[in-house]
Every structure is written in C-alpha cells, then in structure tokens.
Design a protein around this motif. Structure first.
Motif, PDB file in Angstrom:
ATOM      1  N   HIS A 235      72.754  77.747  22.666  1.00  8.08           N
ATOM      2  CA  HIS A 235      72.693  76.353  22.217  1.00  8.08           C
ATOM      3  C   HIS A 235      71.370  75.717  22.626  1.00  8.08           C
ATOM      4  O   HIS A 235      70.856  74.826  21.932  1.00  8.08           O
ATOM      5  CB  HIS A 235      73.855  75.550  22.802  1.00  8.08           C
ATOM      6  CG  HIS A 235      75.203  75.964  22.296  1.00  8.08           C
ATOM      7  ND1 HIS A 235      75.578  75.823  20.974  1.00  8.08           N
ATOM      8  CD2 HIS A 235      76.262  76.529  22.931  1.00  8.08           C
ATOM      9  CE1 HIS A 235      76.812  76.271  20.816  1.00  8.08           C
ATOM     10  NE2 HIS A 235      77.247  76.710  21.982  1.00  8.08           N
ATOM     11  N   ILE A 236      70.833  76.143  23.750  1.00  8.24           N
ATOM     12  CA  ILE A 236      69.583  75.588  24.269  1.00  8.24           C
ATOM     13  C   ILE A 236      68.681  76.732  24.699  1.00  8.24           C
ATOM     14  O   ILE A 236      69.133  77.666  25.364  1.00  8.24           O
ATOM     15  CB  ILE A 236      69.829  74.650  25.468  1.00  8.24           C
ATOM     16  CG1 ILE A 236      70.709  73.466  25.055  1.00  8.24           C
ATOM     17  CG2 ILE A 236      68.513  74.150  26.058  1.00  8.24           C
ATOM     18  CD1 ILE A 236      71.166  72.613  26.225  1.00  8.24           C
ATOM     19  N   VAL A 237      67.407  76.659  24.327  1.00 10.34           N
ATOM     20  CA  VAL A 237      66.415  77.634  24.763  1.00 10.34           C
ATOM     21  C   VAL A 237      65.322  76.893  25.535  1.00 10.34           C
ATOM     22  O   VAL A 237      64.737  75.930  25.028  1.00 10.34           O
ATOM     23  CB  VAL A 237      65.783  78.384  23.572  1.00 10.34           C
ATOM     24  CG1 VAL A 237      64.667  79.321  24.057  1.00 10.34           C
ATOM     25  CG2 VAL A 237      66.842  79.167  22.820  1.00 10.34           C
ATOM     26  N   ILE A 238      65.077  77.334  26.754  1.00  8.83           N
ATOM     27  CA  ILE A 238      63.979  76.797  27.559  1.00  8.83           C
ATOM     28  C   ILE A 238      62.916  77.882  27.639  1.00  8.83           C
ATOM     29  O   ILE A 238      63.127  78.920  28.263  1.00  8.83           O
ATOM     30  CB  ILE A 238      64.446  76.397  28.966  1.00  8.83           C
ATOM     31  CG1 ILE A 238      65.546  75.340  28.878  1.00  8.83           C
ATOM     32  CG2 ILE A 238      63.271  75.884  29.796  1.00  8.83           C
ATOM     33  CD1 ILE A 238      66.173  74.987  30.215  1.00  8.83           C
ATOM     34  N   ALA A 239      61.784  77.648  26.989  1.00  7.18           N
ATOM     35  CA  ALA A 239      60.698  78.629  26.985  1.00  7.18           C
ATOM     36  C   ALA A 239      59.832  78.405  28.220  1.00  7.18           C
ATOM     37  O   ALA A 239      59.281  77.335  28.415  1.00  7.18           O
ATOM     38  CB  ALA A 239      59.856  78.499  25.717  1.00  7.18           C
ATOM     39  N   ALA A 240      59.735  79.451  29.025  1.00  4.70           N
ATOM     40  CA  ALA A 240      58.923  79.377  30.244  1.00  4.70           C
ATOM     41  C   ALA A 240      57.851  80.459  30.185  1.00  4.70           C
ATOM     42  O   ALA A 240      57.634  81.201  31.136  1.00  4.70           O
ATOM     43  CB  ALA A 240      59.804  79.552  31.480  1.00  4.70           C
ATOM     44  N   ASP A 241      57.179  80.529  29.030  1.00  4.85           N
ATOM     45  CA  ASP A 241      56.205  81.602  28.815  1.00  4.85           C
ATOM     46  C   ASP A 241      54.771  81.116  29.018  1.00  4.85           C
ATOM     47  O   ASP A 241      53.835  81.651  28.427  1.00  4.85           O
ATOM     48  CB  ASP A 241      56.369  82.214  27.429  1.00  4.85           C
ATOM     49  CG  ASP A 241      56.239  81.201  26.299  1.00  4.85           C
ATOM     50  OD1 ASP A 241      56.655  80.043  26.494  1.00  4.85           O
ATOM     51  OD2 ASP A 241      55.734  81.574  25.217  1.00  4.85           O
ATOM     52  N   GLY A 242      54.596  80.130  29.874  1.00  6.62           N
ATOM     53  CA  GLY A 242      53.251  79.724  30.265  1.00  6.62           C
ATOM     54  C   GLY A 242      52.758  78.482  29.572  1.00  6.62           C
ATOM     55  O   GLY A 242      53.346  77.986  28.610  1.00  6.62           O
ATOM     56  N   VAL A 243      51.630  77.990  30.071  1.00  8.93           N
ATOM     57  CA  VAL A 243      51.080  76.727  29.586  1.00  8.93           C
ATOM     58  C   VAL A 243      50.680  76.812  28.110  1.00  8.93           C
ATOM     59  O   VAL A 243      50.716  75.817  27.383  1.00  8.93           O
ATOM     60  CB  VAL A 243      49.873  76.310  30.455  1.00  8.93           C
ATOM     61  CG1 VAL A 243      48.721  77.289  30.311  1.00  8.93           C
ATOM     62  CG2 VAL A 243      49.418  74.900  30.127  1.00  8.93           C
ATOM     63  N   ILE A 244      50.327  78.000  27.630  1.00  8.73           N
ATOM     64  CA  ILE A 244      49.931  78.152  26.230  1.00  8.73           C
ATOM     65  C   ILE A 244      51.152  78.288  25.333  1.00  8.73           C
ATOM     66  O   ILE A 244      51.159  77.839  24.203  1.00  8.73           O
ATOM     67  CB  ILE A 244      48.992  79.367  26.069  1.00  8.73           C
ATOM     68  CG1 ILE A 244      47.726  79.161  26.887  1.00  8.73           C
ATOM     69  CG2 ILE A 244      48.635  79.597  24.614  1.00  8.73           C
ATOM     70  CD1 ILE A 244      46.795  80.358  26.895  1.00  8.73           C
ATOM     71  N   SER A 245      52.215  78.919  25.807  1.00  8.05           N
ATOM     72  CA  SER A 245      53.480  79.129  25.111  1.00  8.05           C
ATOM     73  C   SER A 245      53.282  79.636  23.685  1.00  8.05           C
ATOM     74  O   SER A 245      53.407  78.905  22.707  1.00  8.05           O
ATOM     75  CB  SER A 245      54.322  77.850  25.078  1.00  8.05           C
ATOM     76  OG  SER A 245      55.616  78.146  24.571  1.00  8.05           O
ATOM     77  N   PHE A 246      53.006  80.935  23.569  1.00 10.88           N
ATOM     78  CA  PHE A 246      52.868  81.541  22.249  1.00 10.88           C
ATOM     79  C   PHE A 246      54.165  81.449  21.458  1.00 10.88           C
ATOM     80  O   PHE A 246      54.140  81.369  20.225  1.00 10.88           O
ATOM     81  CB  PHE A 246      52.445  83.003  22.394  1.00 10.88           C
ATOM     82  CG  PHE A 246      51.037  83.177  22.910  1.00 10.88           C
ATOM     83  CD1 PHE A 246      49.962  82.688  22.184  1.00 10.88           C
ATOM     84  CD2 PHE A 246      50.796  83.805  24.116  1.00 10.88           C
ATOM     85  CE1 PHE A 246      48.659  82.840  22.643  1.00 10.88           C
ATOM     86  CE2 PHE A 246      49.500  83.965  24.595  1.00 10.88           C
ATOM     87  CZ  PHE A 246      48.426  83.480  23.851  1.00 10.88           C
ATOM     88  N   LEU A 247      55.303  81.473  22.144  1.00 12.80           N
ATOM     89  CA  LEU A 247      56.586  81.352  21.435  1.00 12.80           C
ATOM     90  C   LEU A 247      56.664  80.031  20.680  1.00 12.80           C
ATOM     91  O   LEU A 247      57.061  79.982  19.518  1.00 12.80           O
ATOM     92  CB  LEU A 247      57.746  81.457  22.427  1.00 12.80           C
ATOM     93  CG  LEU A 247      58.007  82.827  23.053  1.00 12.80           C
ATOM     94  CD1 LEU A 247      59.124  82.719  24.082  1.00 12.80           C
ATOM     95  CD2 LEU A 247      58.360  83.855  21.989  1.00 12.80           C
ATOM     96  N   ALA A 248      56.293  78.947  21.347  1.00 15.39           N
ATOM     97  CA  ALA A 248      56.350  77.629  20.713  1.00 15.39           C
ATOM     98  C   ALA A 248      55.313  77.516  19.595  1.00 15.39           C
ATOM     99  O   ALA A 248      55.573  76.907  18.555  1.00 15.39           O
ATOM    100  CB  ALA A 248      56.139  76.534  21.755  1.00 15.39           C
ATOM    101  N   GLN A 249      54.132  78.102  19.806  1.00 13.16           N
ATOM    102  CA  GLN A 249      53.097  78.066  18.770  1.00 13.16           C
ATOM    103  C   GLN A 249      53.545  78.819  17.521  1.00 13.16           C
ATOM    104  O   GLN A 249      53.412  78.323  16.399  1.00 13.16           O
ATOM    105  CB  GLN A 249      51.803  78.674  19.300  1.00 13.16           C
ATOM    106  CG  GLN A 249      51.054  77.803  20.286  1.00 13.16           C
ATOM    107  CD  GLN A 249      49.707  78.395  20.676  1.00 13.16           C
ATOM    108  OE1 GLN A 249      49.018  78.993  19.855  1.00 13.16           O
ATOM    109  NE2 GLN A 249      49.315  78.234  21.925  1.00 13.16           N
ATOM    110  N   GLU A 250      54.068  80.037  17.720  1.00 16.45           N
ATOM    111  CA  GLU A 250      54.483  80.847  16.577  1.00 16.45           C
ATOM    112  C   GLU A 250      55.647  80.218  15.823  1.00 16.45           C
ATOM    113  O   GLU A 250      55.809  80.425  14.618  1.00 16.45           O
ATOM    114  CB  GLU A 250      54.851  82.251  17.052  1.00 16.45           C
ATOM    115  CG  GLU A 250      53.643  83.050  17.537  1.00 16.45           C
ATOM    116  CD  GLU A 250      54.030  84.343  18.220  1.00 16.45           C
ATOM    117  OE1 GLU A 250      55.254  84.632  18.306  1.00 16.45           O
ATOM    118  OE2 GLU A 250      53.125  85.070  18.684  1.00 16.45           O
TER     119      GLU A 250
END
Length: 239
Positions: A127-142
């Motif tokens: 239900h909720i995803v917290i992305a902790a993949d760094g300040v650049i966050s490629f997951l959020a960008q993609e």
C-alpha cells in the motif's frame, strides 16, 4: 508475488549497512523519541561534547574551539555499517520482514498508482512504498515522479577512516568525542568544507564538495581529499 500484510524492508546489501559506507555526526534527540536511551543502547561511536570550527589556509589556521558538558546527549558519531545493522534488528523485533541481498529494479505502477516494487523476477506489492535509494533516487526519477537533480544541488564526499589507539585519541582530542568543521583551504576554493570526527577507535576525516563548482574549477575530489589530510593543521592529528 509477495502479498503478505506485513512491512518489508528490502536491502540491496547482504546485510543492512554494507552498502552505506558513510557515517558522520548524528543529531539524535529525535531518535530518543523512537528508541528510549538511544545513545546508550544503539551502536554509536562517541558522544560529541567538543566542536571545533577551523579556518584553514596552506600554512596556518585559526580554530574556534567549543567544549561543553551540556552538549552531551545532543549528537554522536556513527559508522553506518554498524548503526544500520542495529536499526534493522530493531525493525525485525517490531515485526518487519527484512529481505537482504535483494536489489529493487523499479517501482510497480498500475493505473497510475505505485503499488509495490519489482526485484528481478519477484514482485512485492504494498500500500505504501518508501524509497530509500539515495539522494538522487533513480527509482523516483524512472517513475517520473521526481526530476533529475541539478548539479548545484548535489555534492560528493570523500572520506578516510583512520585507526588510532585510545592513548592517541585522548592526547589529541580529549573528552568523549570531538567534531571538526573546516573551511578555506580544506576544499581549495570549491564550495563545501572539510570534516573530522572521532569514532570509538578511529577518526573519520574528509571533504564534501559541491559538484557544479568542482566541475567548473576542473579539480579532482580525491586529490583535494589527499591534500586536506596532508595539511599542516590536519596531518598531526592523524599520525
């Protein structure tokens, strides 16, 4: 497809902390609200009770040295590999399922809603995803929910961790823990600064450099780091 109604913490490293090479001075009063007596039970290094602001050039320096027992309990030095493993153990005790050695490849998006993550052939729905993949966050960008950060918003850090015996730590720094913030020649004019702080049996020392200014000046981060460690104000602290 994993659909259990439980919190999952997906960790790329073989154990939490192995991918986090950083550390630093950690201001921890908020953590005391989550973990009572955090300073005494967590895997931290030293309580910082002395802060030094150092103005540095090639041949001289001026320090503003502030030591105060009232600083005790405000901040600690940490090494992330140790602290993050301890934090993951607290999460497990609270009922979180830790999944180490798993790389998240992308976010799972259905009907314009983020509903989980994809890791290789596996899918974890949530239900909720917290992305902790760094300040650049490629997951959020993609996923198109975050723009690429401009270089002026980013900095690169280069750090060494140097072992020192307790006698040398006490002679050179005294007190429970010391943190230096250094400006001037530490970065050879690049926007940023130098740092040094004491761990339990080592010293962490290095520089943080704003990427756009580093590129504009045509300098190399590792060379700036090496020259900082060799400065006449810093080198005697590291012998």
């Amino acid at each position: 497809v994993i659909t259990h109604k439980i919190a999952h913490m997906i960790e790329r490293g073989m154990e939490p902390g192995t991918k986090n090479l950083s550390g630093g001075v950690f201001y921890c009063r908020v953590m005391e609200q989550v973990f009572p007596d955090f300073i005494n039970v967590a895997l931290v290094e030293r309580q910082i009770t002395r802060n030094v602001l150092s103005f540095l050039n090639k041949d001289s320096h001026v320090n503003i040295d502030y030591a105060d027992a009232r600083l005790e309990g405000n901040s600690v030095s940490v090494l992330r590999a140790k602290l993050d493993l301890w934090l993951s153990e607290q999460a497990e005790e609270a009922g979180v399922m830790v999944m180490p050695g798993v790389r998240v490849d992308k976010l799972l998006i259905e009907n314009d809603q983020i509903c989980g993550v994809v890791a290789g052939e596996d899918t974890v729905r949530s239900h909720i995803v917290i992305a902790a993949d760094g300040v650049i966050s490629f997951l959020a960008q993609e996923a198109g929910i975050r723009a690429k950060e401009p270089m002026k918003h980013l900095a690169v850090g280069v750090k060494s961790v140097i072992s020192l015996p307790e006698a040398a730590m006490q002679e050179r720094f005294g007190g429970k823990g010391t943190a230096y913030a250094v400006v001037g020649e530490a970065t050879q004019g690049v926007a940023g600064g130098g740092f040094l702080y004491t761990n339990a049996d080592s010293v962490s020392v290095g520089v943080v450099l704003r990427l756009d200014d580093l590129a504009a000046k045509g300098l190399v981060a590792s060379q700036i780091h090496d020259q900082f460690l060799a400065n006449t104000a810093i080198a005697p602290l590291l012998e």
